[in-house]
Motif scaffolding. Structure first.
Motif, PDB file in Angstrom:
ATOM      1  N   ARG A 296       0.825  -1.202   0.000  1.00 36.70           N
ATOM      2  CA  ARG A 296       0.000   0.000   0.000  1.00 36.70           C
ATOM      3  C   ARG A 296       0.859   1.252   0.000  1.00 36.70           C
ATOM      4  O   ARG A 296       2.068   1.215   0.202  1.00 36.70           O
ATOM      5  CB  ARG A 296      -0.931  -0.016   1.210  1.00 36.70           C
ATOM      6  CG  ARG A 296      -1.933  -1.176   1.195  1.00 36.70           C
ATOM      7  CD  ARG A 296      -2.893  -1.071   0.032  1.00 36.70           C
ATOM      8  NE  ARG A 296      -3.560   0.220   0.045  1.00 36.70           N
ATOM      9  CZ  ARG A 296      -4.595   0.531   0.821  1.00 36.70           C
ATOM     10  NH1 ARG A 296      -5.099  -0.376   1.641  1.00 36.70           N
ATOM     11  NH2 ARG A 296      -5.137   1.730   0.763  1.00 36.70           N
ATOM     12  N   ASN A 297       0.199   2.410  -0.180  1.00 37.09           N
ATOM     13  CA  ASN A 297       0.934   3.665  -0.189  1.00 37.09           C
ATOM     14  C   ASN A 297       0.975   4.294   1.200  1.00 37.09           C
ATOM     15  O   ASN A 297       0.331   3.840   2.143  1.00 37.09           O
ATOM     16  CB  ASN A 297       0.349   4.640  -1.217  1.00 37.09           C
ATOM     17  CG  ASN A 297      -1.119   4.942  -0.962  1.00 37.09           C
ATOM     18  OD1 ASN A 297      -1.631   4.737   0.135  1.00 37.09           O
ATOM     19  ND2 ASN A 297      -1.798   5.432  -1.974  1.00 37.09           N
ATOM     20  N   LEU A 298       1.733   5.382   1.315  1.00 35.89           N
ATOM     21  CA  LEU A 298       2.029   5.994   2.603  1.00 35.89           C
ATOM     22  C   LEU A 298       0.785   6.475   3.341  1.00 35.89           C
ATOM     23  O   LEU A 298       0.742   6.459   4.577  1.00 35.89           O
ATOM     24  CB  LEU A 298       2.997   7.163   2.397  1.00 35.89           C
ATOM     25  CG  LEU A 298       3.486   7.887   3.651  1.00 35.89           C
ATOM     26  CD1 LEU A 298       4.236   6.924   4.565  1.00 35.89           C
ATOM     27  CD2 LEU A 298       4.374   9.064   3.265  1.00 35.89           C
ATOM     28  N   ALA A 299      -0.251   6.902   2.628  1.00 39.38           N
ATOM     29  CA  ALA A 299      -1.455   7.428   3.278  1.00 39.38           C
ATOM     30  C   ALA A 299      -2.297   6.344   3.933  1.00 39.38           C
ATOM     31  O   ALA A 299      -3.188   6.636   4.720  1.00 39.38           O
ATOM     32  CB  ALA A 299      -2.312   8.185   2.261  1.00 39.38           C
ATOM     33  N   SER A 300      -2.004   5.101   3.630  1.00 40.59           N
ATOM     34  CA  SER A 300      -2.830   3.983   4.080  1.00 40.59           C
ATOM     35  C   SER A 300      -2.462   3.529   5.486  1.00 40.59           C
ATOM     36  O   SER A 300      -1.277   3.399   5.829  1.00 40.59           O
ATOM     37  CB  SER A 300      -2.678   2.813   3.104  1.00 40.59           C
ATOM     38  OG  SER A 300      -3.176   1.622   3.661  1.00 40.59           O
ATOM     39  N   GLY A 301      -3.486   3.239   6.297  1.00 43.06           N
ATOM     40  CA  GLY A 301      -3.238   2.632   7.590  1.00 43.06           C
ATOM     41  C   GLY A 301      -2.648   1.240   7.463  1.00 43.06           C
ATOM     42  O   GLY A 301      -1.888   0.786   8.331  1.00 43.06           O
ATOM     43  N   THR A 302      -2.983   0.540   6.382  1.00 41.55           N
ATOM     44  CA  THR A 302      -2.430  -0.790   6.123  1.00 41.55           C
ATOM     45  C   THR A 302      -0.919  -0.730   5.950  1.00 41.55           C
ATOM     46  O   THR A 302      -0.186  -1.588   6.449  1.00 41.55           O
ATOM     47  CB  THR A 302      -3.099  -1.381   4.869  1.00 41.55           C
ATOM     48  OG1 THR A 302      -4.512  -1.468   5.093  1.00 41.55           O
ATOM     49  CG2 THR A 302      -2.558  -2.758   4.542  1.00 41.55           C
ATOM     50  N   TYR A 303      -0.444   0.286   5.250  1.00 43.74           N
ATOM     51  CA  TYR A 303       0.993   0.507   5.044  1.00 43.74           C
ATOM     52  C   TYR A 303       1.703   0.636   6.385  1.00 43.74           C
ATOM     53  O   TYR A 303       2.723  -0.012   6.637  1.00 43.74           O
ATOM     54  CB  TYR A 303       1.169   1.775   4.203  1.00 43.74           C
ATOM     55  CG  TYR A 303       2.581   2.238   3.935  1.00 43.74           C
ATOM     56  CD1 TYR A 303       3.191   1.986   2.705  1.00 43.74           C
ATOM     57  CD2 TYR A 303       3.293   2.972   4.877  1.00 43.74           C
ATOM     58  CE1 TYR A 303       4.479   2.444   2.429  1.00 43.74           C
ATOM     59  CE2 TYR A 303       4.580   3.430   4.622  1.00 43.74           C
ATOM     60  CZ  TYR A 303       5.159   3.163   3.396  1.00 43.74           C
ATOM     61  OH  TYR A 303       6.437   3.623   3.137  1.00 43.74           O
ATOM     62  N   GLY A 304       1.141   1.478   7.264  1.00 37.42           N
ATOM     63  CA  GLY A 304       1.770   1.712   8.554  1.00 37.42           C
ATOM     64  C   GLY A 304       1.720   0.508   9.471  1.00 37.42           C
ATOM     65  O   GLY A 304       2.690   0.210  10.183  1.00 37.42           O
ATOM     66  N   LEU A 305       0.592  -0.201   9.472  1.00 36.56           N
ATOM     67  CA  LEU A 305       0.467  -1.363  10.337  1.00 36.56           C
ATOM     68  C   LEU A 305       1.438  -2.468   9.929  1.00 36.56           C
ATOM     69  O   LEU A 305       2.088  -3.090  10.784  1.00 36.56           O
ATOM     70  CB  LEU A 305      -0.966  -1.888  10.301  1.00 36.56           C
ATOM     71  CG  LEU A 305      -1.240  -3.086  11.199  1.00 36.56           C
ATOM     72  CD1 LEU A 305      -1.090  -2.711  12.665  1.00 36.56           C
ATOM     73  CD2 LEU A 305      -2.636  -3.654  10.953  1.00 36.56           C
ATOM     74  N   PHE A 306       1.555  -2.717   8.635  1.00 38.64           N
ATOM     75  CA  PHE A 306       2.487  -3.747   8.161  1.00 38.64           C
ATOM     76  C   PHE A 306       3.925  -3.356   8.515  1.00 38.64           C
ATOM     77  O   PHE A 306       4.730  -4.207   8.922  1.00 38.64           O
ATOM     78  CB  PHE A 306       2.341  -3.938   6.657  1.00 38.64           C
ATOM     79  CG  PHE A 306       3.078  -5.139   6.118  1.00 38.64           C
ATOM     80  CD1 PHE A 306       2.523  -6.399   6.205  1.00 38.64           C
ATOM     81  CD2 PHE A 306       4.322  -4.995   5.524  1.00 38.64           C
ATOM     82  CE1 PHE A 306       3.200  -7.514   5.714  1.00 38.64           C
ATOM     83  CE2 PHE A 306       5.008  -6.101   5.034  1.00 38.64           C
ATOM     84  CZ  PHE A 306       4.448  -7.355   5.125  1.00 38.64           C
ATOM     85  N   ARG A 307       4.220  -2.094   8.387  1.00 33.83           N
ATOM     86  CA  ARG A 307       5.564  -1.612   8.724  1.00 33.83           C
ATOM     87  C   ARG A 307       5.882  -1.868  10.199  1.00 33.83           C
ATOM     88  O   ARG A 307       6.979  -2.330  10.541  1.00 33.83           O
ATOM     89  CB  ARG A 307       5.660  -0.113   8.410  1.00 33.83           C
ATOM     90  CG  ARG A 307       6.990   0.521   8.755  1.00 33.83           C
ATOM     91  CD  ARG A 307       7.022   1.961   8.275  1.00 33.83           C
ATOM     92  NE  ARG A 307       8.210   2.641   8.730  1.00 33.83           N
ATOM     93  CZ  ARG A 307       8.282   3.361   9.861  1.00 33.83           C
ATOM     94  NH1 ARG A 307       7.203   3.489  10.623  1.00 33.83           N
ATOM     95  NH2 ARG A 307       9.403   3.944  10.203  1.00 33.83           N
ATOM     96  N   GLN A 308       4.916  -1.605  11.083  1.00 35.45           N
ATOM     97  CA  GLN A 308       5.155  -1.796  12.505  1.00 35.45           C
ATOM     98  C   GLN A 308       5.194  -3.278  12.885  1.00 35.45           C
ATOM     99  O   GLN A 308       6.074  -3.709  13.633  1.00 35.45           O
ATOM    100  CB  GLN A 308       4.056  -1.086  13.311  1.00 35.45           C
ATOM    101  CG  GLN A 308       4.142   0.423  13.266  1.00 35.45           C
ATOM    102  CD  GLN A 308       5.441   0.959  13.836  1.00 35.45           C
ATOM    103  OE1 GLN A 308       5.941   0.461  14.848  1.00 35.45           O
ATOM    104  NE2 GLN A 308       6.001   1.961  13.181  1.00 35.45           N
ATOM    105  N   ARG A 309       4.253  -4.059  12.402  1.00 36.04           N
ATOM    106  CA  ARG A 309       4.118  -5.446  12.834  1.00 36.04           C
ATOM    107  C   ARG A 309       5.071  -6.395  12.102  1.00 36.04           C
ATOM    108  O   ARG A 309       5.673  -7.273  12.738  1.00 36.04           O
ATOM    109  CB  ARG A 309       2.683  -5.919  12.585  1.00 36.04           C
ATOM    110  CG  ARG A 309       1.629  -5.149  13.340  1.00 36.04           C
ATOM    111  CD  ARG A 309       1.349  -5.748  14.707  1.00 36.04           C
ATOM    112  NE  ARG A 309       0.169  -5.122  15.286  1.00 36.04           N
ATOM    113  CZ  ARG A 309      -1.069  -5.575  15.117  1.00 36.04           C
ATOM    114  NH1 ARG A 309      -1.283  -6.653  14.390  1.00 36.04           N
ATOM    115  NH2 ARG A 309      -2.084  -4.945  15.675  1.00 36.04           N
TER     116      ARG A 309
END
Length: 351
Positions: free
Chosen positions: A204-217
């Motif tokens: 996903r792209n930077l604006a997506s919550g999915t992008y951030g969650l995958f990055r953290q987890r």
């Protein structure tokens, strides 16, 4: 008819003296609109100011009327639209107007007052909460509306079946904070002769919550490889992976199709976890997540009629049936009951 008159009155107040004739309203079925990330901020501000005048609290026993504005997650777009359709069936005087620019767009829109509903596929960050509090003097209200998971997917004919977190991190990140010794860029490094060549990454792209969650987890908070192909929605990720045997990606569980295969993940205790409904509901699957709706509701304030009607639907058996039908995981009854009490909604099953 009453909603149509309301819209005309609002137009006259907004455009008086401009010499521009009002455009003919679209057919009713198109009043639940889905906006994409190309929407201009100026347009959003104008819509938000209009919605602020259209939504009002209704006395008890009076049928609620108004336009509900929501801005946020693309992951939740289909579910929000389904709820909007159900809401209009129950209350013909209410319409949902939705902008889906990504979860990151919800907090600033809520803080600016251009929307009162912010669907997000991740929790609001502290800096986002602080910006809202600085503007309004109180925090936004967080409502859990469904549960979901991120699935790591490969082509349906790929021989890979499972990954542990260090290996997943070594494939997607350039920092390898989860402990892998070297980057994994070719399938041959995992012992596969086919598919040959480099691993093609999709996400996903930077604006997506999915992008951030995958990055953290999945990446232990590390940084993505620059080779990541970014997409505005999970459906696009699934489509890209389904077309290429050498690809791997991650997407919301409800977007999976027969063209891809969801991989099992090995948790930190070495247990193989698959993204099943029960594993997601109980949080056993490592990439499980909650989905949220944030509200601009002052302490001791009461929900306006349209918002009350919407949340009454979302946190009901009928609303949660839509959650299940669209591939998400419904909330348990005790969670629904607790949130209804907090919002001042009638208990489930009450007349």
């Amino acid at each position: 008819m009453r909603c149509r008159k309301l819209g005309l009155l609002l137009w006259r107040k907004t455009h008086r003296g401009r010499g521009v004739a009002p455009q003919r309203r679209r057919p009713e079925r198109h009043l639940i609109r889905l906006g994409r990330s190309g929407s201009s901020l100026a347009g959003l501000l104008a819509v938000g100011l209009l919605l602020a005048t259209a939504v009002r609290a209704e006395p008890e026993g009076i049928e609620p009327v108004g336009t509900l504005g929501a801005m946020g997650s693309d992951t939740l777009a289909g579910l929000m639209l389904r709820w909007g359709e159900q809401l209009t069936e129950r209350h013909p005087g209410i319409r949902l107007q939705l902008q889906t620019s990504g979860s990151a767009s919800a907090p600033p829109a809520l803080a600016a007052g251009t929307t009162r509903l912010g669907p997000m596929s991740r929790p609001m960050r502290e800096v986002e909460r602080e910006a809202f509090i600085a503007r309004h003097g109180y925090p936004p209200v967080e409502i859990e509306i469904a549960r979901d998971a991120l699935a790591v997917v490969v082509h349906r004919h790929h021989p890979l079946t499972a990954l542990d977190r260090p290996t997943l991190d070594a494939i997607f990140s350039r920092t390898r904070r989860c402990g892998a010794e070297q980057a994994i860029t070719h399938w041959s490094q995992l012992g596969f002769e086919s598919p040959p060549g480099r691993i093609e990454l999709h996400g996903r792209n930077l604006a997506s919550g999915t992008y951030g969650l995958f990055r953290q987890r999945a990446l232990c908070g590390g940084e993505y490889r620059r080779a990541l192909n970014e997409h505005p929605g999970s459906a696009a990720v699934v489509a890209a992976v389904g077309e290429t045997r050498s690809a791997i990606g991650y997407a919301g569980l409800n977007h999976l199709t027969p063209s891809v295969k969801a991989l099992a993940l090995v948790d930190d205790q070495g247990v193989l976890r698959r993204p099943t409904v029960e594993a997601v509901r109980h949080g056993d699957y490592p990439l499980s997540r909650s989905l949220y709706l944030y509200l601009n509701l002052p302490p001791e304030g009461t929900l306006p009629g349209p918002e009350r009607a919407f949340l009454d639907l979302v946190l009901s058996p009928a609303g949660q049936a839509s959650v299940t039908s669209l591939g998400f995981v419904a909330l348990p009854d005790n969670r629904l009951a607790g949130q209804r009490r907090r919002l001042g909604l009638a208990p489930l099953g009450a007349e």
